[in-house]
Design a protein around this motif. Sequence first.
Motif, PDB file in Angstrom:
ATOM      1  N   UNK A  16       0.832  -1.203   0.000  1.00 24.50           N
ATOM      2  CA  UNK A  16       0.000   0.000   0.000  1.00 24.50           C
ATOM      3  C   UNK A  16       0.868   1.256   0.000  1.00 24.50           C
ATOM      4  N   UNK A  17       1.915   1.259   0.806  1.00 22.41           N
ATOM      5  CA  UNK A  17       2.810   2.420   0.846  1.00 22.41           C
ATOM      6  C   UNK A  17       3.550   2.588  -0.475  1.00 22.41           C
ATOM      7  N   UNK A  18       3.972   1.493  -1.083  1.00 20.32           N
ATOM      8  CA  UNK A  18       4.689   1.577  -2.367  1.00 20.32           C
ATOM      9  C   UNK A  18       3.779   2.066  -3.495  1.00 20.32           C
ATOM     10  N   UNK A  19       2.454   1.889  -3.352  1.00 22.62           N
ATOM     11  CA  UNK A  19       1.484   2.381  -4.341  1.00 22.62           C
ATOM     12  C   UNK A  19       0.913   3.733  -3.934  1.00 22.62           C
ATOM     13  N   UNK A  20       1.472   4.348  -2.910  1.00 25.24           N
ATOM     14  CA  UNK A  20       1.026   5.651  -2.405  1.00 25.24           C
ATOM     15  C   UNK A  20      -0.435   5.584  -1.971  1.00 25.24           C
ATOM     16  N   UNK A  21      -0.859   4.435  -1.463  1.00 24.67           N
ATOM     17  CA  UNK A  21      -2.250   4.251  -1.051  1.00 24.67           C
ATOM     18  C   UNK A  21      -2.683   5.190   0.055  1.00 24.67           C
ATOM     19  N   UNK A  22      -1.745   5.655   0.862  1.00 23.06           N
ATOM     20  CA  UNK A  22      -2.076   6.567   1.949  1.00 23.06           C
ATOM     21  C   UNK A  22      -2.484   7.948   1.426  1.00 23.06           C
ATOM     22  N   UNK A  23      -2.311   8.205   0.117  1.00 29.11           N
ATOM     23  CA  UNK A  23      -2.765   9.452  -0.490  1.00 29.11           C
ATOM     24  C   UNK A  23      -4.041   9.282  -1.303  1.00 29.11           C
ATOM     25  N   UNK A  24      -4.517   8.080  -1.505  1.00 28.69           N
ATOM     26  CA  UNK A  24      -5.718   7.827  -2.318  1.00 28.69           C
ATOM     27  C   UNK A  24      -6.946   7.994  -1.426  1.00 28.69           C
ATOM     28  N   UNK A  25      -7.311   9.241  -1.161  1.00 29.01           N
ATOM     29  CA  UNK A  25      -8.360   9.543  -0.186  1.00 29.01           C
ATOM     30  C   UNK A  25      -9.603  10.174  -0.792  1.00 29.01           C
ATOM     31  N   UNK A  26      -9.642  10.287  -2.107  1.00 28.00           N
ATOM     32  CA  UNK A  26     -10.769  10.953  -2.745  1.00 28.00           C
ATOM     33  C   UNK A  26     -10.509  12.437  -2.941  1.00 28.00           C
ATOM     34  N   UNK A  27      -9.976  13.093  -1.929  1.00 28.56           N
ATOM     35  CA  UNK A  27      -9.650  14.515  -2.048  1.00 28.56           C
ATOM     36  C   UNK A  27      -8.152  14.725  -2.287  1.00 28.56           C
ATOM     37  N   UNK A  28      -7.367  13.656  -2.229  1.00 28.95           N
ATOM     38  CA  UNK A  28      -5.935  13.738  -2.549  1.00 28.95           C
ATOM     39  C   UNK A  28      -5.533  12.457  -3.268  1.00 28.95           C
ATOM     40  N   UNK A  29      -4.484  12.552  -4.081  1.00 27.60           N
ATOM     41  CA  UNK A  29      -4.032  11.363  -4.798  1.00 27.60           C
ATOM     42  C   UNK A  29      -2.613  11.559  -5.316  1.00 27.60           C
ATOM     43  N   UNK A  30      -1.961  10.429  -5.532  1.00 23.53           N
ATOM     44  CA  UNK A  30      -0.657  10.341  -6.195  1.00 23.53           C
ATOM     45  C   UNK A  30      -0.785   9.183  -7.177  1.00 23.53           C
ATOM     46  N   UNK A  31      -0.241   9.327  -8.369  1.00 28.24           N
ATOM     47  CA  UNK A  31      -0.297   8.225  -9.341  1.00 28.24           C
ATOM     48  C   UNK A  31       0.329   6.986  -8.706  1.00 28.24           C
ATOM     49  N   UNK A  32      -0.384   5.837  -8.699  1.00 22.99           N
ATOM     50  CA  UNK A  32       0.097   4.640  -8.004  1.00 22.99           C
ATOM     51  C   UNK A  32       1.429   4.093  -8.519  1.00 22.99           C
ATOM     52  N   UNK A  33       1.794   4.419  -9.759  1.00 26.14           N
ATOM     53  CA  UNK A  33       3.060   3.900 -10.294  1.00 26.14           C
ATOM     54  C   UNK A  33       4.234   4.849 -10.039  1.00 26.14           C
ATOM     55  N   UNK A  34       4.022   5.889  -9.243  1.00 27.34           N
ATOM     56  CA  UNK A  34       5.090   6.823  -8.884  1.00 27.34           C
ATOM     57  C   UNK A  34       6.137   6.098  -8.048  1.00 27.34           C
ATOM     58  N   UNK A  35       7.397   6.339  -8.317  1.00 25.33           N
ATOM     59  CA  UNK A  35       8.486   5.681  -7.599  1.00 25.33           C
ATOM     60  C   UNK A  35       8.583   6.103  -6.140  1.00 25.33           C
ATOM     61  N   UNK A  36       9.270   5.284  -5.358  1.00 23.34           N
ATOM     62  CA  UNK A  36       9.442   5.564  -3.929  1.00 23.34           C
ATOM     63  C   UNK A  36      10.921   5.594  -3.528  1.00 23.34           C
ATOM     64  N   UNK A  37      11.816   5.649  -4.512  1.00 21.54           N
ATOM     65  CA  UNK A  37      13.242   5.650  -4.204  1.00 21.54           C
ATOM     66  C   UNK A  37      13.780   7.071  -4.150  1.00 21.54           C
ATOM     67  N   UNK A  38      14.896   7.234  -3.480  1.00 17.76           N
ATOM     68  CA  UNK A  38      15.546   8.537  -3.376  1.00 17.76           C
ATOM     69  C   UNK A  38      15.723   9.152  -4.765  1.00 17.76           C
ATOM     70  N   UNK A  39      15.293  10.402  -4.911  1.00 13.11           N
ATOM     71  CA  UNK A  39      15.411  11.113  -6.172  1.00 13.11           C
ATOM     72  C   UNK A  39      14.184  11.028  -7.059  1.00 13.11           C
TER      73      UNK A  39
END
Length: 98
Positions: free
Chosen positions: A44-67
């Motif tokens: 869930x964290x790697x898919x940015x699920x903590x931002x998928x709240x209806x009023x906020x979002x991040x594309x789920x395929x966004x990377x999670x590595x430094x840079x």
Amino acid sequence: APPNDAAGGWRPADGPLASMPYARDATFVEIGRGAGDYARAKGMMRRWGHFQLGWSEVAPDTGVKEGDLVCVCANVAGVWIRNPLRVVYAEEEAGPGR
């Protein structure tokens, strides 16, 4: 859990951000038990699920590595805003039950 200070848990950044004027908010809450729950939470964290709240979002395929570049989109008072960011560092503990 790290010690809280008078500002409600915010404290000056340490580690890689020590010389930067940022604060780090760390919250520790048990969300499950065992390897299965740990794997689901990590995914869930790697898919940015903590931002998928209806009023906020991040594309789920966004990377999670430094840079990696991240764009947080949020609806604030009926207006969608984009907040472009960069991952400064990532921490990963070795498995459940730390």
